[in-house]
Enzyme design. Sequence first.
Site, mmCIF file in Angstrom:
data_model
loop_
_atom_site.group_PDB
_atom_site.id
_atom_site.type_symbol
_atom_site.label_atom_id
_atom_site.label_comp_id
_atom_site.label_asym_id
_atom_site.label_seq_id
_atom_site.Cartn_x
_atom_site.Cartn_y
_atom_site.Cartn_z
ATOM 1 N N HIS A 160 -9.923 -11.482 -5.606
ATOM 2 C CA HIS A 160 -8.468 -11.439 -5.802
ATOM 3 C C HIS A 160 -7.740 -12.005 -4.577
ATOM 4 O O HIS A 160 -6.888 -12.889 -4.705
ATOM 5 C CB HIS A 160 -8.031 -9.994 -6.073
ATOM 6 C CG HIS A 160 -6.559 -9.806 -6.242
ATOM 7 N ND1 HIS A 160 -5.954 -9.755 -7.480
ATOM 8 C CD2 HIS A 160 -5.568 -9.670 -5.340
ATOM 9 C CE1 HIS A 160 -4.661 -9.591 -7.323
ATOM 10 N NE2 HIS A 160 -4.383 -9.538 -6.022
ATOM 11 N N GLU A 161 -8.083 -11.493 -3.412
ATOM 12 C CA GLU A 161 -7.384 -11.948 -2.195
ATOM 13 C C GLU A 161 -7.694 -13.413 -1.923
ATOM 14 O O GLU A 161 -6.811 -14.173 -1.529
ATOM 15 C CB GLU A 161 -7.774 -11.082 -0.992
ATOM 16 C CG GLU A 161 -7.573 -9.578 -1.181
ATOM 17 C CD GLU A 161 -6.215 -9.177 -1.702
ATOM 18 O OE1 GLU A 161 -5.217 -9.888 -1.461
ATOM 19 O OE2 GLU A 161 -6.137 -8.134 -2.390
ATOM 20 N N GLY A 179 -5.191 -1.934 -1.396
ATOM 21 C CA GLY A 179 -6.584 -2.376 -1.389
ATOM 22 C C GLY A 179 -6.869 -3.423 -0.327
ATOM 23 O O GLY A 179 -7.812 -3.308 0.446
ATOM 24 N N MET A 215 -5.026 -7.410 1.595
ATOM 25 C CA MET A 215 -3.864 -8.294 1.723
ATOM 26 C C MET A 215 -4.297 -9.720 2.042
ATOM 27 O O MET A 215 -5.130 -9.946 2.915
ATOM 28 C CB MET A 215 -2.948 -7.728 2.828
ATOM 29 C CG MET A 215 -1.717 -8.552 3.068
ATOM 30 S SD MET A 215 -0.657 -8.616 1.584
ATOM 31 C CE MET A 215 0.076 -10.227 1.810
ATOM 32 N N GLU A 216 -3.672 -10.659 1.332
ATOM 33 C CA GLU A 216 -4.112 -12.055 1.323
ATOM 34 C C GLU A 216 -3.545 -12.911 2.450
ATOM 35 O O GLU A 216 -3.415 -14.134 2.288
ATOM 36 C CB GLU A 216 -3.711 -12.679 -0.019
ATOM 37 C CG GLU A 216 -2.184 -12.879 -0.239
ATOM 38 C CD GLU A 216 -1.499 -11.754 -1.003
ATOM 39 O OE1 GLU A 216 -2.029 -10.619 -0.993
ATOM 40 O OE2 GLU A 216 -0.433 -12.001 -1.595
ATOM 41 N N GLU A 225 0.929 -12.008 -8.594
ATOM 42 C CA GLU A 225 0.010 -10.884 -8.853
ATOM 43 C C GLU A 225 -0.564 -10.903 -10.274
ATOM 44 O O GLU A 225 -1.757 -10.685 -10.467
ATOM 45 C CB GLU A 225 0.685 -9.551 -8.543
ATOM 46 C CG GLU A 225 1.056 -9.355 -7.070
ATOM 47 C CD GLU A 225 -0.121 -9.502 -6.099
ATOM 48 O OE1 GLU A 225 -1.279 -9.514 -6.559
ATOM 49 O OE2 GLU A 225 0.126 -9.635 -4.884
HETATM 50 N N1 TRP Z 1 -0.592 -8.595 -2.054
HETATM 51 C C1 TRP Z 1 -1.507 -7.493 -2.017
HETATM 52 C C2 TRP Z 1 -2.452 -7.725 -3.166
HETATM 53 O O1 TRP Z 1 -3.378 -8.439 -3.056
HETATM 54 C C3 TRP Z 1 -0.822 -6.161 -2.193
HETATM 55 C C4 TRP Z 1 -0.561 -5.375 -0.960
HETATM 56 C C5 TRP Z 1 -1.413 -5.156 0.057
HETATM 57 C C6 TRP Z 1 0.591 -4.607 -0.675
HETATM 58 N N2 TRP Z 1 -0.823 -4.297 0.940
HETATM 59 C C7 TRP Z 1 0.386 -3.963 0.542
HETATM 60 C C8 TRP Z 1 1.788 -4.414 -1.318
HETATM 61 C C9 TRP Z 1 1.340 -3.100 1.098
HETATM 62 C C10 TRP Z 1 2.741 -3.566 -0.765
HETATM 63 C C11 TRP Z 1 2.527 -2.932 0.437
HETATM 64 O O2 TRP Z 1 -2.269 -7.340 -4.254
HETATM 65 ZN ZN ZN Z 2 -2.578 -9.500 -5.159
#
Ligand code: TRP
Ligand code: ZN
Length: 887
Positions: free
Chosen positions: A309-310, A273, A275-276, A332
Site C-alpha cells: 500500500h505505502e 499503520g 505512512m508513504e 486512498e
Molecule cells: N497515508 C497513510 C496511509 O497510507 C495514512 C496515515 C498514516 C495517517 N499516518 C497517519 C493518517 C496519521 C492520519 C494521521 O494510509
Molecule cells: Zn494510504
Amino acid sequence: MKDASPRTIYLKDYQAPDFAIDTTQLYFDLYEDYSEVTARLVISRSAENVVPQLVLDGQDLKLLSISINDCELAKDAYEIGEETLTLNFDKVIVEGFSQQNFILETKVRIEPQNNTSLEGLYKSRTMFCTQCEAEGFRKITYYLDRPDALSEFTTRIYADKSRYPVLLSNGNPVASGDLDGGRHWAEWHDPFKKPCYLFALVAGDLVAVDDEFKTQSGRDVLLRIFVEEKDRDKCDHAMRSLKNAMRWDEDVYGREYDLDIFMIVAVDDFNMGAMENKGLNIFNTSCVLANEKTTTDAGFQRVEGVVAHEYFHNWSGNRVTCRDWFQLSLKEGFTVFRDEEFSADMGSATVKRVEDVSLLRTNQFAEDASPMAHPVQPSSFIEISNFYTLTIYEKGAEVVRMIRTLLGPALFRKGSDLYFDRHDGCAVTIEDFIAAMADVSGRDFSHFMLWYQQAGTPKLKVTGDYNQTEKTYTLKVQQSCPATPESATKKPFLIPLDAALIGEQGRIAPSKVLEVSKEQETFVFHDVAERPVPSLLRGFSAPVNLDFAYSLDDLTRLMARDDDGFCRWDASQKMAIQVINNVIVSLANDPAPTVDKRYLDAFGEVLNQAITSLKNNDQTLDLAMIALMLQLPSEEYIAQQHSVVDVDSIHHARARVKRKLATTWYEEILAGYEYLNVPEIFAVDAASIARRTLKNTLLSYLVTSGREQAIDICALQLATATNMTDEIAALTALTHSASRYAVDQKGAALASFYSKWSDEALVVNQWFAVQATAPLPTTLNQVEELMKHPAFDANNPNKLRALVAGFCMRNPIAFHERKGKGYRFLADQIIQLNARNPQIAARLLTPLTRWRNYDEQRQGLMREQLKRISVTPKLSKDVFEVVTKSL
Ligand code: TRP
Ligand code: ZN
C-alpha cells in the site's frame, strides 16, 4: 487543543494558494530538551495581483527569529495567531523587497520529547521521527500546510552522533560530516516536488537490512529497512513483499520507482499503520516486523498488504497528489484497490475478496449507517484526521473496483495510464481521475459520480420469477438508500449487478453485469431450461445490501454449485444468519431451541468434503475456502442485520449454534484436526496458510464442545506450537472458553505465555488483545488490572488498540454489559486521551457513536457517557467533532 467552537471547512470554499514555495531548505538541530527548526523558503506569488498578506500555518511553535531576504523583520510586519503566522506586506520594510519573489526564513523552537500526539516531530522510544499527514507539518515549522503547495525539499539534520548515528530524510543523501561536542550532521535532497505532508525525518540508533531491486528500465534501487538491533531478524518478509510490490506495479500498472533509494523505518509509537513519505516510509512496527515465531498468518498478510500500500502511494498519492483533503479518497481509495489486487495475486484471490468484503460489510456499512456517515468525497469537515475512515479507504476502493468492472481491465488500465501521465507532478481532484476514465472509454460518468457524493449503503431488493412455458427468468430489482446526515433523500445509484443463474448441476448461462440505474428495473434471462437459483452480486460487484428471499434449499444449492467463490461463501453466511436468527426468535419462549437440520447437514457436507480430500491427500480442494465456509458470521455482522441490536440474544444464539455444530460433528472435526495437526515446515504461502486456518478453525469448534479431551488437545497445541498462528489460536480458544475445565488452566497458560514473550512488544500486544476480547463477565476487571501491568503504556497506540479497543470494539457482549460499566470505562479513557493523543481518542469513540442501534436502556447509558465527554474542558477538535455529530 482549541477553542469553544471549532470551524467547519467546506469543499465549496476551496481557493488555490496565492503563493508558491518553490524550494524549501530545512535545518533541524535536535537536542534532548528542545529542538530548533530553521526553514528557508523561496516564495513566489502565484496570484495575478498584489495581495495584502501571506498566512502560513503553524501550531505549538515558538518563533525565535524571522527574516525576509536575510533582513530581520520588524515586530509589526508579522502577527502570530493560535494556528497561523501572518505577514503584512505593507509593513515589510526591506530594501528591494517584492512579493513577486522573496526568501522567508524562520527559526522556531519545539519540544518533540513532550509531543504525545504523535503528529509533527516526536520521539518514539529512543528515536526522533515525524508524522505529517494530514496537517502535522505545521507543528514543525511555519508553512503552507496544504497538499496543493508543492516544493523541492533539502533537509539538514544535526544531532548527537552516539545517540543518533542514523540521520534520514526524503530523497537522496547529499553530504554528511562530524562536528564538535560529539555531534554530526547529514543532508538530504528530494528532487521531486512534494506537499509537506510527505515530508519525513528520522534520527536514531538503527540497523539497516539491505537489498536491491532492478527496475524494468534497468535502474538499480537500494532498498533499506531500518529497525532496532533486536528486530533485525524480522525484516525478511517486509523486504520480500516490497520487491513483489515493486515488480507488480511495473507489470500491472506500468509504474516504475523513481529514486535511487527506498527506505522503510519501523517505529513503536504510531497512530496508524504506516505512512508513504517520499522515499522514506515510516511504519508502525506492527506493519513491518514479522517472523514465524512472533507473527500470526494474519500479521504476515497485514505486513505484505501495508508494505505494498505505502509503496503504491509513490504513484497514487505522491507523484500525483491531492488538491485538498476532500480528495483524500483519490489516493486512498485507489491505493487500497491496488493493494487488494496485489494481495489477491500473491495469495488466494477468493479468500482475499471474502476478507475485504467482510471488513466492508461489518464495519464500513456500520459507519455508513451511523451519525458519522459521510460521502467518499466529503463536502465538509472540522478535523481531517477524523476522515481517515473505512468509507474513504474501503468504500473508496469499492468505487474504483466498480469503475474497472464497468470498463473492463484493458480500458481501466488505459485510464490509469492517462491519469498518471496527464497529472504527474500535480495536485488534483477525484473529478480528474474520473475524467481520465471517461476520456479513454467515451463513457459518461456523471451518473456514477453519485457514489462519491452520496453517503449511505444502497439496498437492492431483488425478486426472481421463473416462467416454465416461456423458459424465461425475470429479475425485478428495486433500489433504495437510507437517509444520512448530509442528505435525507437519495438519487438512485448506478449499480453494476453481476448476476448468473445456477441450475441443479451448476451455472446454466454465462454471468453478466446488469447495470441498475433506476429505482425499479427488470431484467429478463431467456432460454432458461430449468428453475434456477440466481447468483447475485458475484464477487461482490457493488457495495450494497442485497435482499433476496433465498430459502435454505436455495442456499444449499449455491454453496455446492455456484462457480463464484465469493457467492459460495456468502451463501454459507446467509444460511448461518437465517438459522441464528431463528434461534434468537425461539429463545424468547424456549430455553433450548433446536438448530435447523438442513444447516447442520450443509455444514457436515463441507466438513466431510475436507476430510475426504485430506485423507486422499488431494491438493485440488481449496482448504482456505472450506475454513471460511465453516466459520460463523461474527456477532458484529449479525448485529448489522438487526434494526435494534440485542447484544445478549445474538451472542447466546450464535454460541448455541456453534456448540450444536461442535457436538453434532465432534468426531469428524477431531478427525480433520488430526489430519492437519502434523509437523510441517513453516511457510507463508496460500496453501500453508489455508491448512493452519482450517486446523485452528476446527480447534475452535473442538474447544466449543466443552469436552475435556478437546481442552487437553488445545493445551497441548499451546505448549508445543512452533509458530505464533498455532500458539495464539490455542491461547485464544483456551482463554475464551467458559468451561470449568478450561477456566482452571487459563491463569497458568497466560502467565507462562507472558514470561516466554515478555521481550517481544508485538507478542505482548497480542497477549493483551486475547484477554480483552474474552466474552466473559470478568473481562472488564481483567482489562482494568492489565492497564496497571508494567508492559502496558497508555501513550502507545498499539497497546491502547490491543487492550482498550480490543475490549470496546471487539467484545460486544462484555462491552455492552447492562449496567453500562463498559461505557463508563471507555469514556474515562477518552477523557484522559483527549489531551495526550486526540487522534486516538476520537477513534476510540466509535462504539459510543452507535448508540442509536441499541435498546432504550443502553441508549441512555451510552448517551450519558457521550455527554460527559462533551463537557470535558479543552476538548480537542478531533473529539469535539465526533461527539457533537453523534449526540
Ligand atoms: N497515508 C497513510 C496511509 O497510507 C495514512 C496515515 C498514516 C495517517 N499516518 C497517519 C493518517 C496519521 C492520519 C494521521 O494510509
Ligand atoms: Zn494510504
